[in-house]
Design an enzyme around this catalytic site. Structure first.
Site, PDB file in Angstrom:
ATOM      1  CG  PHE A  21      -0.304   0.150   2.539  1.00  0.00           C
ATOM      2  CD1 PHE A  21      -0.138   1.401   3.130  1.00  0.00           C
ATOM      3  CD2 PHE A  21       0.148  -0.968   3.234  1.00  0.00           C
ATOM      4  CE1 PHE A  21       0.469   1.532   4.370  1.00  0.00           C
ATOM      5  CE2 PHE A  21       0.747  -0.852   4.477  1.00  0.00           C
ATOM      6  CZ  PHE A  21       0.911   0.403   5.047  1.00  0.00           C
ATOM      7  CB  CYS A  22       1.745   3.816  -1.723  1.00  0.00           C
ATOM      8  SG  CYS A  22       0.807   3.617  -3.261  1.00  0.00           S
ATOM      9  CB  THR A  23      -0.230   8.384  -0.796  1.00  0.00           C
ATOM     10  OG1 THR A  23       0.913   8.514   0.040  1.00  0.00           O
ATOM     11  CG2 THR A  23      -1.218   9.510  -0.491  1.00  0.00           C
TER      12      THR A  23
ATOM     13  CB  ILE B 124      -3.637   5.396   2.594  1.00  0.00           C
ATOM     14  CG1 ILE B 124      -2.490   4.418   2.875  1.00  0.00           C
ATOM     15  CG2 ILE B 124      -4.228   5.911   3.914  1.00  0.00           C
ATOM     16  CD1 ILE B 124      -1.257   5.088   3.450  1.00  0.00           C
TER      17      ILE B 124
END
Length: 282
Positions: A181-183, A210
């Site tokens: 996951f990331c932004t 996210i």
């Protein structure tokens, strides 16, 4: 006036970047938009902010191009324009990893909808009974603002450090399901493809990152806020600006508690600056 902020990306071959750039720049300028758009051979990466009419207009203009017809921006709102200027830039990659053979357009790792991830985390395993490991592909200073509970992260300073980091820890994930996951989804998409290429079998990317998770299911299993690369610094689970600020001198993230320090002068210095100076003096 309330400002609409969008982030979006798409991996798609762009062979007309030299002509697309001035056309896109002119459309953004005509709508008084601010932010950054990156164009690379592998696709487009967008961070823009402006009025509702302006945002709807530029998204419509982009979707009129068949390559961007399915562009799905993530939105948040703010009371002020978070960007100071408008940039439309040509880059080698829309997110720099320096692994040119990774081409997301040619095939991507399975994406995991936020609701499914929440269900897996609620039950403590995936639908096949495997342990689920959350893998944060962001930089260390972003992770410090907030991340998924018990997530694995490697304290990287830039995304190019991710491939050697995951190679060194590959065996840690044997028999487990890994969700990167990331932004907003772009880094974890490349990361998931890379993990598949080095032999990890059960790899997913969090669909929309996210911010999409916040939008669809809230903050369950997430601690803190989400760092964003604009003047808002961080968003909470309601996608509203949160308490942390970024120091414009040293670029460190300054917590609300640290903002009470005498060493914090907005736009000039922060307690982290003072720490750096103290270490340099010894």
């Amino acid at each position: 006036m309330q400002i609409v902020n969008i982030s979006a990306y798409k991996f798609v071959t762009l062979n007309d970047r030299e002509t697309l750039r001035p056309a896109l720049l002119a459309e953004c300028q005509a709508r008084d938009l601010k932010g950054t758009v990156l164009l690379a051979p592998e696709g487009i990466n967008i961070f823009l902010a402006g009025s509702r009419e302006a945002i709807d207009g530029i998204v419509g203009w982009l979707r009129a191009d068949a390559r961007f017809a399915d562009l799905a921006p993530k939105e948040s709102l703010s009371d002020h324009q978070p960007f100071r200027r408008l940039l439309v830039r040509l880059k080698k990659e829309i997110i720099t990893m320096r692994y040119p053979l990774i081409r997301p357009e040619d095939g991507r790792a399975p994406s995991l909808p936020p609701a499914t991830l929440k269900r897996w985390l609620d039950q403590g395993h995936d639908d096949d009974g495997r342990e689920v490991v959350m893998l944060d592909t962001r930089n260390g200073f972003e992770v410090a603002v907030g991340t998924f509970r018990d997530a694995v992260e490697y304290g990287i300073r830039k995304f190019t450090e991710f491939p050697p980091a995951i190679a060194a820890h590959k065996d840690d994930f044997a028999g487990k399901t890994v969700v990167s996951f990331c932004t907003g989804g772009i880094r974890c998409e490349k990361a998931a493809i890379h993990m598949q290429e080095i032999g990890l079998q059960h790899v997913y990317q969090l669909e929309g990152g996210i911010l999409k998770y916040f939008e669809e299911v809230g903050a369950d299993h997430y601690d803190g806020d989400c760092f964003v690369f604009d003047h808002r610094t961080a968003l909470n689970a309601e996608l509203l600006p949160a308490g942390p600020k970024q120091c414009f001198a040293c670029r460190a993230v300054v917590t609300p508690e640290e903002q009470q320090s005498a060493d914090y002068i907005p736009g000039q210095r922060c307690p982290h600056c003072a720490d750096h100076q103290a270490r340099a003096a010894t």
